[in-house]
Design an enzyme around this catalytic site. Structure first.
Site, mmCIF file in Angstrom:
data_model
loop_
_atom_site.group_PDB
_atom_site.id
_atom_site.type_symbol
_atom_site.label_atom_id
_atom_site.label_comp_id
_atom_site.label_asym_id
_atom_site.label_seq_id
_atom_site.Cartn_x
_atom_site.Cartn_y
_atom_site.Cartn_z
ATOM 1 N N LYS A 82 -29.107 -24.595 -22.638
ATOM 2 C CA LYS A 82 -29.158 -25.624 -23.670
ATOM 3 C C LYS A 82 -28.389 -26.837 -23.194
ATOM 4 O O LYS A 82 -27.376 -26.706 -22.485
ATOM 5 C CB LYS A 82 -28.536 -25.121 -24.982
ATOM 6 C CG LYS A 82 -29.095 -25.789 -26.214
ATOM 7 C CD LYS A 82 -30.517 -25.314 -26.497
ATOM 8 C CE LYS A 82 -31.050 -25.861 -27.798
ATOM 9 N NZ LYS A 82 -32.375 -25.318 -28.113
ATOM 10 N N GLY A 133 -38.243 -26.535 -46.123
ATOM 11 C CA GLY A 133 -38.338 -27.485 -45.017
ATOM 12 C C GLY A 133 -39.776 -27.712 -44.590
ATOM 13 O O GLY A 133 -40.467 -26.781 -44.193
ATOM 14 N N LEU A 134 -40.227 -28.978 -44.688
ATOM 15 C CA LEU A 134 -41.609 -29.327 -44.351
ATOM 16 C C LEU A 134 -41.651 -30.339 -43.216
ATOM 17 O O LEU A 134 -42.354 -31.346 -43.275
ATOM 18 C CB LEU A 134 -42.329 -29.880 -45.586
ATOM 19 C CG LEU A 134 -42.569 -28.892 -46.726
ATOM 20 C CD1 LEU A 134 -43.076 -29.620 -47.975
ATOM 21 C CD2 LEU A 134 -43.564 -27.810 -46.311
ATOM 22 N N GLY A 135 -40.893 -30.069 -42.174
ATOM 23 C CA GLY A 135 -40.950 -30.894 -40.969
ATOM 24 C C GLY A 135 -42.207 -30.590 -40.179
ATOM 25 O O GLY A 135 -43.185 -30.051 -40.705
ATOM 26 N N ASN A 136 -42.193 -30.922 -38.895
ATOM 27 C CA ASN A 136 -43.389 -30.717 -38.065
ATOM 28 C C ASN A 136 -43.842 -29.265 -38.066
ATOM 29 O O ASN A 136 -45.036 -28.970 -38.196
ATOM 30 C CB ASN A 136 -43.124 -31.176 -36.637
ATOM 31 C CG ASN A 136 -42.986 -32.678 -36.524
ATOM 32 O OD1 ASN A 136 -43.428 -33.408 -37.411
ATOM 33 N ND2 ASN A 136 -42.372 -33.152 -35.454
ATOM 34 N N VAL A 137 -42.902 -28.338 -37.922
ATOM 35 C CA VAL A 137 -43.251 -26.916 -37.909
ATOM 36 C C VAL A 137 -43.553 -26.427 -39.323
ATOM 37 O O VAL A 137 -44.559 -25.756 -39.561
ATOM 38 C CB VAL A 137 -42.117 -26.080 -37.282
ATOM 39 C CG1 VAL A 137 -42.429 -24.592 -37.409
ATOM 40 C CG2 VAL A 137 -41.934 -26.446 -35.818
ATOM 41 N N GLY A 138 -42.686 -26.758 -40.262
ATOM 42 C CA GLY A 138 -42.847 -26.265 -41.633
ATOM 43 C C GLY A 138 -44.161 -26.681 -42.256
ATOM 44 O O GLY A 138 -44.826 -25.872 -42.925
#
Length: 340
Positions: free
Chosen positions: A78, A174-179
């Site tokens: 990381k 959570g409704l980001g790109n993945v969500g």
């Protein structure tokens, strides 16, 4: 410092700074037994250097476990860049980071993460080939969502006796790109969606496009549902919040969902099946690792089936041993990383 490295079994820790661009970067390589370390680059603000180092170590370890159980020939690493208050030239900063990566001679491969984009990866790629998720390679988010969707079906089979999601109440945090991509797949499968997000516009879009029901952020965890799907920040399941849950299972895309390992025991005691986050959300890692090697999208999509198979294996062991799935997953990963 060395005590921290020994505790996390970290192989190496690397630092770089470039006063001209403001770069202050840390790269942690946790384990390279299975291949070169691969892990995203975070570009966020940290209160101090120690916090940045601890974040790098914790996330690098998680990437080792994720790669081992995903069946990709990569180690775990990381990078974190301490975001300065002001940046004159963002592109120049990431080019400087690319030169830093190049000095590691291929031992670490970087990718998108919190606060970084494909455009940032393009800047890095001007100075090293040890970078993925560039504009040409594409956003890994859809494949993360595909893997989580497959994992939710495996979780439903293990906990509810069927992988048919039609009519199931699924609460997405959570409704980001993945969500959001995951919400679209769940809607297509006939699930009833309950959603929350910091961005009210994303919630409104889900209501209009997917027939989702909005739930206040502070109320989502205690809302009755079949499956809770955390897709936001980590640490959402702690000693207090886990007692509020009214679901049969937790299976989501967020990293580090458990605030501490003890939370897994509470979930187990309450009869809530938990999908270990670094197993179910490995689709993005699979995508960037295989794309970096030039694999086709067909091959990558085929490899995503590894996620549901691995979860099914973990659930079977957990049931037989009467142990939390997260502890079973840790043991499996450690055997692959360190031997029996």
């Amino acid at each position: 410092m060395f005590a921290m490295m020994e505790t996390t079994r970290l192989e190496s820790l690397h630092f770089a700074q470039d006063p001209q661009t403001g770069l202050k970067a840390i790269i942690a390589i946790h384990n390279s037994r299975l291949g070169p370390a691969l892990g995203g680059c975070r570009y966020i603000s940290y209160p101090d250097e120690q916090s940045a180092i601890e974040d790098a170590l914790r996330l690098a370890k998680g990437m080792s476990y994720k790669a081992a159980l995903a069946g990709v020939a990569q180690g775990g690493g990381k990078a974190v860049i301490m975001r300065p208050a002001h940046v004159d030239n963002r592109g120049a900063l990431f080019e400087a980071f690319g030169r830093f990566i190049e000095t590691l001679n291929g031992h670490y491969i970087t990718a998108m993460d919190s606060g970084t984009s494909s455009a940032d990866m393009d800047c890095i790629a001007q100075h090293t080939q040890h970078v993925t998720s560039t504009t040409a390679e594409g956003d890994p988010s859809p494949h993360t969502a595909m893997g989580v969707f497959a994992g939710i079906r495996a979780t439903a089979m293990a906990r509810l006796g069927s992988d048919n999601l039609e009519g199931l109440r699924v609460a997405i945090q959570g409704l980001g790109n993945v969500g959001y991509a995951l919400a679209e797949q769940l809607h297509a499968a006939g699930a009833e969606l309950l959603v929350s997000d910091l961005d009210e516009g994303r919630v409104q879009l889900a209501m209009e496009q997917l027939g989702a029901h909005p739930v206040a952020r502070e109320a989502l965890l205690e809302t009755p549902c079949d499956i809770l799907v955390p897709c936001g920040l980590g640490g959402v399941l702690n000693s207090q919040s886990v007692l509020q849950l009214r679901c049969a299972a937790v299976a989501g895309a967020a990293n580090n969902q458990l605030a501490s390992s003890d939370v897994a025991d509470t979930l187990q005691a309450r009869g809530i099946l938990y999908a270990p986050d670094y197993v179910i959300n490995a689709g993005g890692l699979i995508y960037v690792a295989l794309r970096h090697r030039g694999e086709s999208l067909v091959a990558i999509t085929s490899h995503l089936t590894q996620i549901s198979r691995r979860l099914t294996e973990i659930y079977a062991h957990a049931q037989a041993d009467k142990r939390p799935p997260s502890r079973v997953a840790d043991d499996l990963a450690e055997r692959l990383l360190y031997g029996p």
